[in-house]
Design a protein around this motif. Structure first.
Motif: not given
Length: 398
Positions: A284-308
């Motif tokens: 779960s901790v490793a997955a948390f880090g992966v989703f934070i990376v997705v949020f960081g590179v996203s420029r789409n609001f809804w993708l950012s919401m999903a990653a968070l």
């Protein structure tokens, strides 16, 4: 649910949810206010640092106090202090006295109160439910916290339209309600034998965790993983300059991790984890880090919401496992001091993590700061799985 047969716990849960919602709005407002005044990522990071720094001085005394006096009274005083801080902000904003210095001062006040509230509020839960219900109670308490984290920023984003003075005044009123709700909680407090305050008694919680490799691995995993992977402090920058969604979108972004966490917390309250809890913690901790990376590179609001939201879901598994292990492996006479040390690590990972995010964003930009932090979280999970094999290989809670 069996928890509803214990009214003291349910009343306490309701007070925590109410106060938690107000706290989320207050922190959101302070961060937004600071960025509006200064436009500086560094100042956003300083808000987080000043909310953490006082806990270094008061963490050990707060745990000792929680093991010596009525824990419920401590939580009541802390809620009242939050109400006073919000009222100060409301009056200052209305009168035009607001300044970065005042925002810093209120951040220090909140940072001083927080360790006392965390130590007492965490240590009191085992006194309100039977031991066999503690995993469910921990998950249900976490679900309530996440519900307040969703409702608070969402409501706060709407209240911003009416003005920050209204936001702060509303927080003061809700904190007052939470304080009054706590007067309806009853539990049997047995005063411990009188003994002098010594350095040994103050450090007892730290010594206990240091001697228990499972607890040491659990609390330090949270410290380093969230310290690196936290992106909360940079959400005002993402909302205004990257995703261009304004304060309303900021409220939604702040609530998104809690949406994912709430779903998982409710599921774990209904069906607690039974097997392979250590392995699930690391994943779960490793997955948390992966989703934070997705949020960081996203420029789409809804993708950012999903990653968070996904990061919040992963983090909730970690929270429930860690908190349940801490409660079950700690005797009641030590719970306040152990909870104080644990809260110090949590505060370091959150508030100090906000400073780290602000400082690295000032140096390399917000996107690079978030991405590097997320990658660092994944590496921490892999390292802790090797360093703390007893934790990673833990099968059951008990």
């Amino acid at each position: 649910m069996e928890l509803f047969r214990h009214p003291a716990f349910i009343r306490y849960w309701a007070a925590r949810v109410t106060g938690g919602a107000a706290n989320q709005v207050l922190l959101l407002a302070i961060g937004w206010h600071m960025y509006q005044l200064t436009g500086s990522a560094w100042d956003l990071g300083m808000v987080g640092l000043l909310q953490f720094a006082p806990s270094i001085a008061v963490a050990l005394p707060s745990g000792h106090l929680a093991d010596r006096v009525n824990r419920l009274r401590i939580v009541q005083v802390c809620q009242a202090a939050h109400a006073a801080a919000a009222l100060i902000m409301a009056v200052a904003t209305l009168r035009g006295w607001i300044s970065p210095a005042l925002l810093y001062g209120v951040s220090i006040l909140l940072g001083t109160v927080r360790p006392f509230q965390m130590a007492a509020s965490t240590a009191i839960i085992p006194a309100l439910v039977p031991t066999e219900l503690l995993p469910r109670a921990t998950a249900f308490a976490a679900a309530g916290f996440q519900a307040s984290t969703i409702a608070g920023p969402a409501i706060g984003g709407l209240l911003f339209v009416a003005g920050l003075d209204v936001v702060y005044a509303t927080c003061a009123g809700v904190f007052t309600v939470a304080t009054l709700l706590l007067f309806g909680v009853r539990y049997e407090h047995v005063p411990p034998p009188r003994e002098p305050v010594t350095m040994q008694s103050l450090l007892a919680g730290l010594s206990f965790i240091g001697a228990n490799k499972v607890l040491l691995g659990a609390v330090t995993l949270d410290l380093f993983a969230v310290l690196l992977g936290g992106a909360t402090a940079l959400l005002p920058i993402y909302a205004q300059d990257i995703l261009h969604v304004g304060p309303e979108g900021l409220g939604m972004l702040r609530a998104a991790p809690a949406m994912g966490a709430l779903v998982v917390a409710v599921a774990l309250a209904r069906k607690p984890l039974a097997r392979h809890v250590g392995r699930k913690l690391m994943v779960s901790v490793a997955a948390f880090g992966v989703f934070i990376v997705v949020f960081g590179v996203s420029r789409n609001f809804w993708l950012s919401m999903a990653a968070l939201a996904a990061s919040g879901a992963a983090d909730m598994v970690s929270v429930v496992v860690r908190q349940t292990l801490v409660q079950l492996e700690t005797p009641d006479a030590m719970r306040g001091r152990v909870a104080a040390v644990s809260s110090l690590f949590i505060g370091a990972s959150n508030q100090l993590g906000e400073f780290e995010s602000g400082a690295t964003a000032a140096l390399m930009g917000p996107v690079a700061s978030v991405v590097v932090g997320g990658v660092g979280t994944v590496l921490v999970a892999a390292a802790w799985a090797k360093l703390f094999k007893g934790l990673a290989g833990r099968d059951r809670f008990a």
